[in-house]
Design a protein around this motif. Structure first.
Motif, mmCIF file in Angstrom:
data_model
loop_
_atom_site.group_PDB
_atom_site.id
_atom_site.type_symbol
_atom_site.label_atom_id
_atom_site.label_comp_id
_atom_site.label_asym_id
_atom_site.label_seq_id
_atom_site.Cartn_x
_atom_site.Cartn_y
_atom_site.Cartn_z
ATOM 1 N N ASP A 182 -5.019 -2.119 -8.630
ATOM 2 C CA ASP A 182 -5.293 -1.837 -7.314
ATOM 3 C C ASP A 182 -6.218 -0.338 -7.393
ATOM 4 O O ASP A 182 -7.263 -0.320 -6.977
ATOM 5 N N ARG A 183 -5.745 0.213 -8.227
ATOM 6 C CA ARG A 183 -6.254 1.616 -8.628
ATOM 7 C C ARG A 183 -7.846 1.404 -9.330
ATOM 8 O O ARG A 183 -8.695 2.106 -8.953
ATOM 9 N N ASN B 173 -9.600 -1.139 -9.081
ATOM 10 C CA ASN B 173 -10.594 -1.776 -7.815
ATOM 11 C C ASN B 173 -10.934 -0.790 -6.947
ATOM 12 O O ASN B 173 -12.138 -1.078 -6.459
ATOM 13 N N ARG B 174 -10.237 0.307 -6.784
ATOM 14 C CA ARG B 174 -10.711 1.203 -5.687
ATOM 15 C C ARG B 174 -11.913 1.853 -6.146
ATOM 16 O O ARG B 174 -12.714 2.669 -5.512
ATOM 17 N N MET B 175 -12.317 1.887 -7.566
ATOM 18 C CA MET B 175 -13.584 2.652 -8.445
ATOM 19 C C MET B 175 -14.789 1.880 -7.591
ATOM 20 O O MET B 175 -15.946 2.613 -7.912
ATOM 21 N N ASP B 176 -14.698 0.808 -7.034
ATOM 22 C CA ASP B 176 -15.759 0.216 -6.508
ATOM 23 C C ASP B 176 -16.676 1.129 -5.452
ATOM 24 O O ASP B 176 -17.917 1.342 -5.700
ATOM 25 N N GLY B 177 -16.228 1.891 -4.803
ATOM 26 C CA GLY B 177 -16.769 2.817 -3.877
ATOM 27 C C GLY B 177 -17.516 3.865 -4.484
ATOM 28 O O GLY B 177 -18.558 4.256 -4.315
ATOM 29 N N GLN B 178 -16.717 4.358 -5.701
ATOM 30 C CA GLN B 178 -17.367 5.293 -6.444
ATOM 31 C C GLN B 178 -18.522 4.964 -7.054
ATOM 32 O O GLN B 178 -19.384 5.594 -7.390
ATOM 33 N N SER C 224 -8.520 12.289 -9.990
ATOM 34 C CA SER C 224 -7.726 11.289 -9.333
ATOM 35 C C SER C 224 -6.719 10.683 -10.283
ATOM 36 O O SER C 224 -6.514 11.587 -11.252
ATOM 37 N N ASP D 236 0.860 4.011 -3.046
ATOM 38 C CA ASP D 236 0.682 5.294 -2.579
ATOM 39 C C ASP D 236 1.708 6.307 -3.093
ATOM 40 O O ASP D 236 1.522 7.339 -3.804
ATOM 41 N N GLU E 112 1.527 6.722 -6.688
ATOM 42 C CA GLU E 112 0.494 7.497 -7.239
ATOM 43 C C GLU E 112 1.071 8.881 -7.096
ATOM 44 O O GLU E 112 0.785 9.961 -8.211
ATOM 45 N N ALA F 112 0.984 -1.169 0.087
ATOM 46 C CA ALA F 112 -0.062 -0.075 -0.046
ATOM 47 C C ALA F 112 0.794 1.191 0.019
ATOM 48 O O ALA F 112 0.489 2.281 -0.652
#
Length: 194
Positions: free
Chosen positions: A63-64, A66-71, A98, A16, A19, A12
């Motif tokens: 990973d980035r 998969n982070r879109m699930d929340g959005q 982002s 980060d 990014e 992680a």
């Protein structure tokens, strides 16, 4: 960081750091040395956790994505509230404000990264493909609620919105587009009555 010291959440922290480098300096500056320096780690830390730098980048991109699930969940929950155009403009601004815009040239820039991603992501560009799905699901929900035309071609509107938004936000060096410009683009694509 001294050797022999346990590092928590190495992956992680490296993601980060990648990014931050990508957003600040662009894809050509994204090297294993830049990532580990940004994270405050010795270069060997990255190579102890990943086969090579392209393996690291592939996992970073996924990973980035998969982070879109929340959005996506938040946008689906917005169906039936506010205005369709306002919800879309907000979602596109959040998405392209982002790392999403910076990932596209990264994938384009690195042949080996594209080849690795094709193994697990057979079509499209990660993040953008997820974004199209997110927008299409939202538009489908709004169509089901009668807030956009019953014959709206969601499968055409979603990639059009993503492509147009990407072009608006693509200039990493300049200021992001004004909210009014994003709203005008959305209105043009979906029609101002939404």
């Amino acid at each position: 960081m001294p050797t022999g010291v346990a590092i928590r959440d190495v992956r992680a922290q490296l993601f980060d750091a990648a990014e931050r480098v990508l957003l600040r300096d662009g894809p050509s500056a994204l090297t294993s040395r830049a990532v580990t320096t940004e994270a405050g780690f010795a270069k060997g830390v990255l190579h102890r956790h990943f086969e090579d730098f392209d393996a690291f980048l592939a996992e970073f991109v996924l990973d980035r994505a998969n982070r879109m699930d929340g959005q996506a969940a938040a946008l689906r929950e917005a169906a039936g509230t506010g205005t369709v155009a306002g919800n879309l403009a907000d979602a596109l601004t959040a998405l392209f404000g982002s790392v999403a815009v910076a990932i596209v040239p990264l994938i384009t820039f690195r042949d080996e990264l594209r080849a690795r991603l094709r193994r697990t992501w057979p079509a499209g560009v990660p993040v953008l493909t997820e974004a199209v799905t997110m927008i299409a699901e939202y538009l489908t929900a709004e169509r089901d609620l009668g807030r956009i035309a019953a014959d709206a071609e969601v499968d055409m509107l979603a990639p059009t919105l993503i492509g147009a938004a990407h072009l608006l936000f693509a200039d990493r060096k300049g200021a992001p587009p004004e909210a009014d410009a994003v709203a005008r683009m959305v209105d043009t694509v979906i029609g101002p009555r939404s």
